[in-house]
Structures are given as structure tokens and as C-alpha cells.
Design a protein around this motif. Structure first.
Motif, PDB file in Angstrom:
ATOM      1  N   GLY A 314     -16.204  46.512  57.209  1.00  0.00           N
ATOM      2  CA  GLY A 314     -16.809  47.452  56.279  1.00  0.00           C
ATOM      3  C   GLY A 314     -18.317  47.354  56.292  1.00  0.00           C
ATOM      4  N   ASP A 315     -18.935  47.806  55.211  1.00  0.00           N
ATOM      5  CA  ASP A 315     -20.389  47.780  55.064  1.00  0.00           C
ATOM      6  C   ASP A 315     -20.804  46.390  54.581  1.00  0.00           C
ATOM      7  N   VAL A 316     -21.234  45.541  55.511  1.00  0.00           N
ATOM      8  CA  VAL A 316     -21.546  44.152  55.169  1.00  0.00           C
ATOM      9  C   VAL A 316     -22.696  44.075  54.175  1.00  0.00           C
ATOM     10  N   ARG A 317     -23.707  44.897  54.349  1.00  0.00           N
ATOM     11  CA  ARG A 317     -24.858  44.850  53.435  1.00  0.00           C
ATOM     12  C   ARG A 317     -24.440  45.193  52.013  1.00  0.00           C
ATOM     13  N   ALA A 318     -23.629  46.245  51.855  1.00  0.00           N
ATOM     14  CA  ALA A 318     -23.160  46.623  50.518  1.00  0.00           C
ATOM     15  C   ALA A 318     -22.280  45.524  49.933  1.00  0.00           C
ATOM     16  N   ALA A 319     -21.431  44.916  50.772  1.00  0.00           N
ATOM     17  CA  ALA A 319     -20.546  43.859  50.292  1.00  0.00           C
ATOM     18  C   ALA A 319     -21.343  42.643  49.815  1.00  0.00           C
ATOM     19  N   LEU A 320     -22.391  42.266  50.546  1.00  0.00           N
ATOM     20  CA  LEU A 320     -23.201  41.117  50.151  1.00  0.00           C
ATOM     21  C   LEU A 320     -23.971  41.406  48.867  1.00  0.00           C
ATOM     22  N   GLY A 321     -24.433  42.663  48.722  1.00  0.00           N
ATOM     23  CA  GLY A 321     -25.120  43.034  47.481  1.00  0.00           C
ATOM     24  C   GLY A 321     -24.202  42.923  46.282  1.00  0.00           C
ATOM     25  N   TRP A 322     -22.966  43.432  46.435  1.00  0.00           N
ATOM     26  CA  TRP A 322     -21.984  43.309  45.354  1.00  0.00           C
ATOM     27  C   TRP A 322     -21.653  41.844  45.087  1.00  0.00           C
ATOM     28  N   VAL A 332     -19.326  44.415  37.894  1.00  0.00           N
ATOM     29  CA  VAL A 332     -19.469  45.533  38.831  1.00  0.00           C
ATOM     30  C   VAL A 332     -18.233  45.573  39.722  1.00  0.00           C
ATOM     31  N   PRO A 333     -17.666  46.760  39.959  1.00  0.00           N
ATOM     32  CA  PRO A 333     -16.439  46.857  40.768  1.00  0.00           C
ATOM     33  C   PRO A 333     -16.742  46.604  42.237  1.00  0.00           C
ATOM     34  N   PRO A 334     -15.816  45.998  42.963  1.00  0.00           N
ATOM     35  CA  PRO A 334     -16.000  45.792  44.406  1.00  0.00           C
ATOM     36  C   PRO A 334     -16.110  47.124  45.134  1.00  0.00           C
ATOM     37  N   PRO A 335     -16.879  47.194  46.208  1.00  0.00           N
ATOM     38  CA  PRO A 335     -16.994  48.448  46.968  1.00  0.00           C
ATOM     39  C   PRO A 335     -15.639  48.978  47.417  1.00  0.00           C
ATOM     40  N   GLY A 336     -14.719  48.109  47.781  1.00  0.00           N
ATOM     41  CA  GLY A 336     -13.424  48.528  48.289  1.00  0.00           C
ATOM     42  C   GLY A 336     -12.543  49.212  47.271  1.00  0.00           C
TER      43      GLY A 336
END
Length: 366
Positions: A314-322, A332-336
Motif C-alpha cells: 500500500g501507501d507506505v508514507r500514508a501508513a507511517l504517518g497514521w 485516527v482510523p487506519p488508512p485501510g
């Protein structure tokens, strides 16, 4: 664990055992080599992607075989450095560097077959992520001082690094036990008692934990709990899944293999006339490291395929930010989860919320 951690652990063990009987760099070199040797099995092709995954950390990580190999490997430094009088010490150093590798791997969730050839059971405590800087940095710091000072004080730093890293592993088990209690109470509040439960840390830390609960109908819950949540209730989300019997896939060897290797934490789904099996332990919705295509539909029957891994990050940058926000206790809800609701990736469109109303703080009474 990652290669750097295994090299650092092996080197630190080598220094601790050899002490001042040999030059520090020699103990670091040979301990590091022994510490990374078991992972050379990644270069063995077992025939397909799923077998490669389940047979990694196999015989090369078995305590029995490593013990048999240790005196042969120890003969190399003893002979090359003309220290045959210290062969027993080299043997002990190499043996410990070898066996601590699979023992450390067993602290992750992957599955390490420690007791081959007696059993191929995949052991996995699952209390640390495969890369965790808080485990590795004390080892590296101790080794740096050893190589810089080359005296008794350097050895003490090395011992301290080993002690701190081991204490961190103990902490991870305690934190995992606490979160498991929180998750059990959350599930009990929904009427789901005694369901298989997986509690593992999210990447690079032991503060934010992922919870997965499997249900008899093939569905599963996913939730996240931070030790900094401050008493906020654990929220779980239900995802639909399929049991292999219902999909007619139970007899396929790859499905049986993954079911056993994951201790049941896997799911089956069908998409575009192809059957997939996904390891639910490594990743989070809707992205998993291991998702295998194992069969295609031909009328009313399944035609087995050579399993190939279609896992994604997936989007690693978005996942690390979350991850950073959620770790600090932000709600905050997980991106997935939003992706799942939109029917993105492999998930079915039907998603059910299961929100716990039991305070996590109540688990401290357990």
C-alpha cells in the motif's frame, strides 16, 4: 528479525563469551557471521512462493541441527587465528550465536521451526516486530564501544547492551499480555468468547498493537490499541471472510499448508474466478505481505495453480504517518479501513462495525 539485528546479536554474544581471550574484532566478526548464517536459507527454492514462505526458518533454524553444526564451524576461527587452546570457548561462542538467532526469530509472529526434525511446528510469540530499533540500538552501541576501547570497560558496555536488549524482549511480552487482556474483554462484550486471538505490535515499536480475532464463519475482527490511549475503548471492525470448506478449497495442499503455518489466522476469498489465501498476521487491512493465488475456477471445480505471492504494502508514507499519530494515542482510523469500506483491494463491500464499550483500563484487574 532483520539481518542487522541478528548480526549485532551474534557479534555481542561472541564478544561476551570470548572476553579478552581474543581480539575484540575477531569475536565480533565470527559472532556476526554465525548470527546471520541461518538466514542463508532464503536462497533455497522449494518450488513455489508459498512453500518458500512456509519453509523459511526451517531446518537452518532448528536448534538440533545448529548444535550439530557448531563444533565444525568453531574449528574455523580456532584454526585461522591459531587459537586451538581456546577451541572450547570458540565452540560455545559459535553455538550461542547460532541458536540465539532462531530464538530471537521466534519472538516475532512469522513462525520458526525450532524443533526440527522432531516437529515442524512453527513457533511465534509475536511480541516484537521484525524490525525494532529499540531492540537493536543497545546491541550496536555496546559493540561500538567494544571496538573503540578494546578493554574491560568496553566489555561491560557490551554486556549492558545484551542486558538491555533482552529486557526489551521481556517488556514486549508483558505489553502483549496486557493488550491481550484488553482485547479479550472487548470481544467478550460482543459475545465473542474464546475465539482465536492474535495480538502483535505494529511496525518498529511495542506501543501500538494490532488485534485480530477469527470467527467460525470465516469473518475476522481487526483493531488497534495503543498503550497511550488513556482508557479509550478498543474499537474493532468486522471483515467478511470465507472458510475453505465453504469455498470448496479445503483439500488444496497450499490452503492446508498456510492454515497450519498461520495457526488459523488466514482467510480465503474468490475474485475474478481465482481463489486466494491470505496470511492475516503480517500486514493490516487491506494490505498484507503474503497473499497467494492458489486456484482458478473451471466450471464447478477448482484447478490448482502454482501459488504466487500477490501481497502488497500500500501507501507506505500514508501508513507511517497514521502509525505515528495512532501510536501517540490519537483516535485516527487506519488508512485501510476507509479503503475497505469503498470495496478497494480484495475486501468484500460488506463491513460491520463492532465497537467495544469496555474500558481498557479494566484489564489491569486481571
Amino acid at each position: 528479525m532483520d539481518s542487522l539485528s541478528q548480526i549485532a546479536l551474534g557479534a555481542a554474544v561472541g564478544v561476551a563469551v570470548m572476553g579478552r581471550r581474543t581480539a575484540a574484532w575477531k569475536a565480533v566478526l565470527w559472532g556476526g557471521i554465525a548470527g546471520t548464517l541461518p538466514d542463508l536459507d532464503v536462497f533455497i527454492d522449494h518450488g513455489d512462493a508459498l512453500r518458500n514462505m512456509t519453509m523459511h526458518r526451517g531446518f537452518s533454524h532448528a536448534l538440533f541441527w545448529l548444535t550439530l553444526a557448531s563444533p565444525v564451524l568453531a574449528a574455523a576461527p580456532a584454526a585461522l587465528h591459531r587459537q586451538r587452546e581456546h577451541f572450547a570457548r570458540w565452540w560455545l561462542a559459535i553455538w550461542l550465536a547460532l541458536v540465539t538467532h532462531p530464538l530471537l526469530d521466534a519472538m516475532t509472529v512469522y513462525g520458526t521451526q525450532l524443533l526440527l526434525p522432531f516437529t515442524d511446528h512453527p513457533f511465534g510469540v509475536g511480541s516484537v516486530f521484525i524490525i525494532d530499533p529499540l531492540y537493536t540500538l543497545p546491541l550496536l552501541a555496546g559493540l561500538a564501544v567494544v571496538l573503540a576501547r578494546r578493554d574491560a570497560r568496553g566489555l561491560r558496555w557490551n554486556h549492558a547492551g545484551l542486558l538491555l536488549s533482552t529486557a526489551y524482549l521481556a517488556w514486549s511480552v508483558g505489553a502483549q499480555w496486557h493488550v491481550r487482556g484488553v482485547a479479550q474483554q472487548a470481544l467478550a462484550a460482543t459475545g465473542a468468547r474464546d475465539v482465536p486471538l492474535l495480538v502483535t505490535p505494529t511496525p518498529f515499536n511495542t506501543v501500538l498493537w494490532r488485534v485480530v480475532a477469527m470467527h467460525p464463519d470465516g469473518s475476522y475482527d481487526e483493531g488497534f490499541y495503543s498503550l497511550l490511549d488513556g482508557g479509550r475503548p478498543l474499537r474493532l471492525r468486522r471483515f467478511e471472510g470465507t472458510v475453505p470448506e465453504r469455498a470448496g478449497l479445503a483439500r488444496l495442499e497450499p490452503v492446508q499448508r498456510l492454515a497450519r503455518f498461520t495457526h488459523g489466522f488466514y482467510t480465503v476469498h474468490v475474485r475474478r474466478n481465482h481463489a486466494w489465501v491470505t496470511d492475516l498476521r503480517m500486514g493490516q487491512e487491506p494490505h498484507y505481505a503474503f497473499a497467494f493465488v492458489v486456484a482458478r475456477a473451471d466450471g464447478a471445480r477448482w484447478v490448482p495453480l502454482v501459488p504466487r505471492n500477490q501481497g502488497s504494502r500500500g501507501d507506505v508514507r500514508a501508513a507511517l504517518g497514521w502509525l505515528w499519530q495512532r501510536l501517540q494515542g490519537e483516535d485516527v482510523p487506519p488508512p485501510g479501513w476507509s479503503a475497505a469500506e469503498a470495496g478497494v483491494q480484495r475486501l468484500p463491500s460488506a463491513v460491520t462495525d463492532v465497537t467495544d464499550r469496555v474500558s481498557p483500563s479494566s484489564s489491569t484487574s486481571r
